[in-house]
Structures are given as C-alpha cells and as structure tokens.
Design an enzyme around this catalytic site. Structure first.
Site, PDB file in Angstrom:
ATOM      1  N   SER A 178       0.842  -1.191   0.000  1.00 42.89           N
ATOM      2  CA  SER A 178       0.000   0.000   0.000  1.00 42.89           C
ATOM      3  C   SER A 178       0.889   1.257   0.000  1.00 42.89           C
ATOM      4  CB  SER A 178      -0.941  -0.045   1.210  1.00 42.89           C
ATOM      5  OG  SER A 178      -1.905   0.975   1.143  1.00 42.89           O
ATOM      6  N   ASP A 205       0.478  -4.305  -3.941  1.00 41.37           N
ATOM      7  CA  ASP A 205      -0.625  -3.362  -4.145  1.00 41.37           C
ATOM      8  C   ASP A 205      -0.218  -1.941  -3.739  1.00 41.37           C
ATOM      9  OD1 ASP A 205      -3.072  -3.353  -5.374  1.00 41.37           O
ATOM     10  OD2 ASP A 205      -4.243  -3.710  -3.561  1.00 41.37           O
ATOM     11  N   HIS A 219      -7.521  -5.091  -1.080  1.00 40.06           N
ATOM     12  CA  HIS A 219      -6.281  -4.399  -0.741  1.00 40.06           C
ATOM     13  C   HIS A 219      -5.682  -4.822   0.591  1.00 40.06           C
ATOM     14  CE1 HIS A 219      -3.416  -1.132  -1.039  1.00 40.06           C
ATOM     15  NE2 HIS A 219      -3.793  -0.651   0.123  1.00 40.06           N
TER      16      HIS A 219
END
Length: 313
Positions: free
Chosen positions: A127, A156, A233
C-alpha cells in the site's frame, strides 16, 4: 546459509510454510521501532526490509511475514504512524536511516547463531509502504545509503488517496518504462483494491490512476507483474489486524473502506507470501525455477492469479 531442502514441486512449495521455525522480535533500539521476524535455526540468511501500509502496524502482517521468513529470510519492518498520509518525505528518510542501521544494529537483535547477510538485501512494501519502497529505491531519501538493494517488491502499492491528494514526492510519471531502477522489480495488484465500499462514492483503498497498474507501467523491462483478481487491498493482513493495530481507529477506518474478497484469507496470504519468496529466491539466491514456473503456469497459485504483460520500451 543452511541448505534449503530440495523439492520436486518447489514452485508449489513456496506457497506453503517453509522448513525454518521463526521468531518475532520487537525493538526500540533503532532509528524507528522495529518488528523483526527471523528464522531461529542456526545459519546465515538474506534480509528483507518491509514497509507497512498507512497506519497499519507491522505486527498486523504477522502471518505473511512468518510465511516469508519460514523460507529462510530475516525480515525487518519499521513502524511509521502518523495522521498525514500523503507527505512522505520523513518516512522515506526514516526508511533509509533504518537501512543504514542494519550494518551495525541488526545482528545484536537476532537469536544466537543467526547471521544476516546484508549483501543479499531486498526491499518490499504494501500500500503506502509499497509507494515508500519505490520512492526509496528511486533515491528520494536525500541521504547517503551504505547498503544496496538487489530486488524491489510492491504489494498493491498506492501513491495517494486520490488524484488531488497524491503522495509527495510524486514519483509516478505516467510514462512507460520511466522508473530509473537498477534492480529487478515485482508488482502485485488486487482485483478489488480499486473498488469502493461506499456505493457510487469514488472512495477506494487503491484508486485507479495511483495503484499497482501505474507502478507496473512505469517500470522497465525487468519487472514481473501479477494481479490477485478476487481479493482486496488488505486481504493479506491478519484477520484481527484492526484490533491489533496501534493506530486502532485509523486501522478500523481503513479496514472498513477496503473491499474484501469472499475467499479464504489464508489462501491470499499464502499467495502473496509465495510470490515474495519466489522473487527473493530468484534475485537474492539465483534460484529462479520457482518464479519461472509461476509465470509459466499461474494456476499453481492457491488463488486466481493473473500474469501482467511485461512493459515494452
């Protein structure tokens, strides 16, 4: 380093726990509070610097990091907690300071007879931490670094909350093959990361235009890309991550915003962990058969996995 057990189904085995017992260690005797996961078996091991997502503490990745470490890797994850998500220069600098600290500070933190091999060092992040990892690798720390990363992995990665709140410094160019990186790269994305949990309101954890697809596009040829299409996510985190996170209120908010897949989260952790292990084996140890096998036949992964086309110059 202790010999890795041979296996006729090595590519499948990276998706399962490895043969090393692991230990989690927390220490404040470093530039940042650290969460370290290390093999306990006597030996010399490569090292992975792992940067966590926005206000999601390193301990919330316990299952994932244990999976990776069980294959023979020492993982060091510094803690970054703050309200501002998009101004990232202080955290990039802190990540560089932790990297420089490894040479003198890591060994005393480890179990007896466990030795870090810092000539085999990789960098990864999830992230916002994925963005931080790319920013650090691209030289945005603005301080000298005494160690070299041999591989970069973005799980991600996200470069901002939306197109009006992009992470600073702005590293995405929108120009294919523009990242000036001197190391192999792996980018993982999630199929549900760009979807909103709030109906028609465009509010997602990995918004289009700032997510894995843009990072992959900006990479050069030596880049592997995968999409875990049926998961979200934060689906690689521990099930109770919102309750364990030191930034509990923000952690719960992030958890509620991120669309989650309906499948078994353990399989998602195994998939992400296996991809990381395959990349580390290829780039830190010269054992590429596992990664090659996954690229050739992604159906061996425990969940649906799509291979992205390599960016062309």
């Amino acid at each position: 380093m202790a010999a890795r057990p041979a296996s006729a189904t090595a590519a499948v085995d990276v998706f399962k726990l490895g043969n090393y017992s692991t230990k989690a260690i927390r220490t404040t005797n470093a530039p940042k509070t650290l969460f370290i996961v290390t093999p306990e078996n006597e030996g010399t091991y490569p090292v992975l610097l792992f940067l966590h997502g926005y206000n999601i503490c390193p301990c919330c990745y316990s299952q994932l990091l244990q999976h990776i470490s069980s294959h023979g890797y020492i993982i060091v994850s510094p803690l970054f907690l703050g309200v501002c998500s998009f101004y990232c220069r202080p955290d990039i600098k802190s990540a560089a300071e932790v990297t420089n600290w490894l040479s003198s500070g890591l060994q005393p933190m480890l179990p007896e007879n466990v030795v870090p091999n810092l000539s085999r060092l990789a960098l990864a992040g999830h992230s916002r931490g994925g963005y931080l990892a790319f920013a650090l690798a691209l030289g945005n720390a603005n301080i000298p670094m005494n160690l070299k990363f041999l591989a970069l992995i973005g799980i991600d990665p996200v470069a901002g909350a939306n197109k009006c709140m992009k992470s600073v410094p702005k590293i995405l160019t929108g120009v294919p093959n523009s990242f000036n990186l001197d190391m192999p790269v792996m980018v993982m994305g999630t199929g549900l990361g760009g979807e909103s949990m709030i109906g028609c309101i465009p509010c997602s954890c990995a918004p289009d235009g700032l997510n894995y697809a843009e990072f992959f596009k900006d990479c050069k040829e030596n880049c592997h890309g995968f999409v875990i299409s049926e998961y979200g996510h934060t689906d690689m985190l521990d099930d109770d991550f919102c309750n364990n996170c030191l930034g509990t209120s923000i952690g719960k908010l992030m958890g509620s915003m991120c669309k989650s897949g309906k499948g078994d989260k353990t399989l998602m952790i195994e998939c992400v962990g296996g991809l990381v292990v395959a990349m580390l084996m290829a780039q830190l140890e010269g054992e590429s058969r596992e990664l090659d096998a996954i690229v050739d036949n992604s159906s061996i992964a425990p969940v649906k996995l799509e291979v992205m086309e390599v960016p062309q110059p």
